[in-house]
Enzyme design. Structure first.
Site, PDB file in Angstrom:
ATOM      1  CG  HIS A 189      -2.126  -0.868   1.039  1.00  0.00           C
ATOM      2  ND1 HIS A 189      -2.908  -1.300   2.095  1.00  0.00           N
ATOM      3  CD2 HIS A 189      -2.705  -1.364  -0.086  1.00  0.00           C
ATOM      4  CE1 HIS A 189      -3.912  -2.030   1.617  1.00  0.00           C
ATOM      5  NE2 HIS A 189      -3.804  -2.081   0.322  1.00  0.00           N
ATOM      6  NE  ARG A 297      -4.028  -2.966 -14.370  1.00  0.00           N
ATOM      7  CZ  ARG A 297      -3.287  -1.924 -14.759  1.00  0.00           C
ATOM      8  NH1 ARG A 297      -3.643  -0.697 -14.411  1.00  0.00           N
ATOM      9  NH2 ARG A 297      -2.203  -2.093 -15.477  1.00  0.00           N
ATOM     10  CD  GLU A 432      -4.320 -12.429 -18.704  1.00  0.00           C
ATOM     11  OE1 GLU A 432      -3.520 -11.698 -18.099  1.00  0.00           O
ATOM     12  OE2 GLU A 432      -5.553 -12.366 -18.537  1.00  0.00           O
ATOM     13  CG  ASP A 456      -0.485 -12.781 -15.653  1.00  0.00           C
ATOM     14  OD1 ASP A 456       0.434 -12.775 -14.811  1.00  0.00           O
ATOM     15  OD2 ASP A 456      -1.681 -12.638 -15.354  1.00  0.00           O
ATOM     16  CB  CYS A 503      -3.305  -4.051 -22.215  1.00  0.00           C
ATOM     17  SG  CYS A 503      -3.708  -5.708 -21.635  1.00  0.00           S
TER      18      CYS A 503
END
Length: 580
Positions: A189, A297, A432, A456, A503
């Site tokens: 975070h 997202r 991916e 990925d 992307c």
């Protein structure tokens, strides 16, 4: 010079200030049974005060870092409201006859130790959140003051063992040039907030330090590659100062091309879109000249809260983004959680290999009630703009058909209710996993577009967890296998007459541009901060020359050879541009 992990981009040069750690002085004496009620009330009062402080921090930060980043503090409030946390504290007071502050400290230590033992990077990072919340509560129980940063006007580079979101919330970016933490990761975070604040951050240097960094030392930190210099020679300072100034000047110049059409000198148009997670990021993307959103997202709508978002909540967000784009395309990816993205209120199974497990489209097809709620919200938003829908982690034709079956149910429900939606909304998938590449021709017959998720795809193809420091050097986006897979995917899309975008991180990597131009990719979608740099490069790079260099790539046997060829090509373009 030591090598950490770059977690927030940028260069900082200045004096260090080492943030001290609190050493709590806790009472050792036992309390009487008659004192239980008083100690419980002290805990309750501390929790009320802590929650009030956190809400105030959220309000102060919202305009600075955006709504998404302030959701971090919702997770902190959820910890304080968690009955398990409270039961642990009360149990220690009752069983061991200990004062409130001692019980809180032991409860924190218990949960932090438990989370640290888990073989899950996400859960390890949540241990820092628990520590942050617990320290705030302890501060109130002990009447201790906040640890304050230097108040003079001389900016500094902050050094800390760990840095919690609460501590970051009090940082003035004008005073803090950069941050170095001994622990931490790019997914913490604190790293998310540092990026939002625009403060360079390097993490994970503890094992590299022979001696601790001291307050007052001269440091250079590079948040791009994780380099840290301690008391560097003047020549190194001069070199990095010049680099910092060049980057600042280049950033100013780049904004001048935001409105330029993304077209090569020989006429190839390559749309440059943005990857976003929030409405605030959309504004940054548009100011950078993004042509719509190539990847929205949607996970942020689900994370750092205590329940799944309802259809109306999702619809409001999707519609707002679609309307703000004013007819530019908006590609919304359905929920992609699991792996390193967990939901506090949705218990996912413990897995030996979570990245290969219950995640993304697999969860959606298993929980069709949740999936349909999101699909209905996206369909409704499609009435207000050029919305496209995209499924993540597709590995078979069956998955596409199963997802479309749920989509068709959602369409029928909306039609029966008389709710409008775009009946021609485009449906796409992310490529991916290697299986999707190998059957790209079959998948292309089922959908309207592909979007290649290179992050990925590299990870799964090479069997390399890029967040694992021991093997991260094996994460090679320019591996010859990847070059071949990219070609297979794009050629399958072109044969089927569907569009293809990229992307992942490679979309914003300047070295990869000749690959995309050669393959005739239709769109690149990237972080907003990369758009202007890629556009500048695109305006001076021809498709014909790119195809020449791409053909040479097929003779490369290693990533090193591939990168050398692409770097040499970039240097030629730079020289040509410099010579007019």
């Amino acid at each position: 010079m030591i090598q950490g992990i770059g977690a927030s981009a940028g260069i900082a040069i200045g004096r260090s200030f080492v943030l001290p750690n609190w050493e709590w002085e806790l009472p050792e004496q036992k309390i009487d049974v008659a004192d239980f009620a008083r100690e419980f009330e002290r805990v309750y009062e501390g929790i009320r005060t802590s929650k009030s402080e956190i809400e105030q921090i959220k309000d102060e930060l919202r305009d600075v870092v955006g709504t998404e980043e302030t959701h971090i503090f919702d997770a902190h409030i959820a910890i304080l409201d968690d009955p398990v946390f409270m039961n642990e504290i009360q149990g220690i007071i009752q069983r061991q006859y200990k004062a409130a502050e001692v019980a809180v400290k032991e409860a924190i230590d218990h949960f932090v130790t438990m989370f640290d033992l888990l073989d899950d990077e996400y859960m390890k990072e949540r241990a820092l959140d628990i520590k942050d919340v617990g320290n705030r509560l302890l501060k109130h129980l002990l009447g201790a003051p906040e640890i304050t940063l230097p108040m003079d006007t001389q900016p500094f580079i902050l050094i800390a063992k760990e840095l919690s979101p609460s501590q970051l919330a009090h940082i003035n970016p004008q005073h803090v040039l950069g941050i170095v933490t001994l622990a931490g990761s790019t997914t913490s975070h604190s790293a998310i907030m540092a990026r939002a604040l625009g403060v360079p951050l390097v993490v994970g240097v503890e094992t590299k330090l022979e001696e601790p960094i001291q307050t007052g030392q001269t440091l250079i930190i590079d948040g791009n590659d994780g380099t840290v210099y301690i008391n560097p020679e003047q020549g190194v300072i001069d070199a990095y100062t010049a680099l910092h100034d060049r980057q600042a000047e280049a950033k100013k110049r780049l904004h001048g091309i935001a409105g330029h059409r993304p077209v090569t000198p020989d006429g190839k148009r390559l749309e440059l879109a943005a990857n976003i997670s929030s409405f605030k990021e959309l504004e940054i993307a548009l100011s950078s000249g993004a042509h719509g959103v190539g990847l929205f997202r949607t996970e942020f709508l689900y994370m750092d809260r205590n329940r799944f978002p309802k259809e109306e909540e999702q619809f409001d967000v999707y519609r707002s983004v679609a309307e703000r784009l004013g007819g530019e395309p908006l590609v919304i990816r359905t929920l992609d959680v699991g792996g390193d993205k967990q939901l506090d209120y949705f218990e996912l199974p413990e897995e030996d290999n979570p990245f290969l497990g219950y995640r993304a489209i697999r969860i959606s097809l298993d929980r069709k009630d949740l999936f349909k709620t999101q699909l209905r919200a996206i369909l409704r938003a499609s009435h207000f703009g050029k919305v496209k829908l995209m499924y993540p982690l597709i590995s078979s034709v069956d998955e596409v058909r199963a997802a479309n079956a749920v989509l068709n149910e959602a369409k029928l429900e909306l039609e029966e209710a008389g709710i409008p939606y775009d009946k021609g909304m485009k449906i796409g998938i992310m490529i991916e996993v290697p299986a999707a590449v190998m059957i790209a021709d079959l998948l292309a017959e089922e959908v309207d577009f592909f979007s290649i998720g290179t992050n990925d795809l590299v990870q799964f193809t090479l069997a390399v967890d890029r967040m694992n420091e021991e093997i991260s050097h094996l994460y090679e986006p320019y591996h010859p296998a990847l070059i071949r897979m990219l070609r297979m995917t794009v050629e399958a899309a072109k044969r089927a007459g569907i569009s293809v975008a990229v992307c992942g991180e490679l979309a914003g990597d300047l070295r990869a541009l000749p690959i995309w131009l050669s393959l005739d990719v239709d769109e690149l979608s990237m972080s907003s901060h990369s758009i202007l740099q890629v556009k500048q490069r695109l305006l001076s790079t021809s498709q014909i020359e790119s195809r020449e260099v791409f053909e040479q790539l097929h003779s490369c046997r290693t990533s090193t050879e591939t990168l050398a060829l692409l770097t040499a090509f970039m240097d030629r373009i730079d020289k040509k541009t410099a010579n007019g």
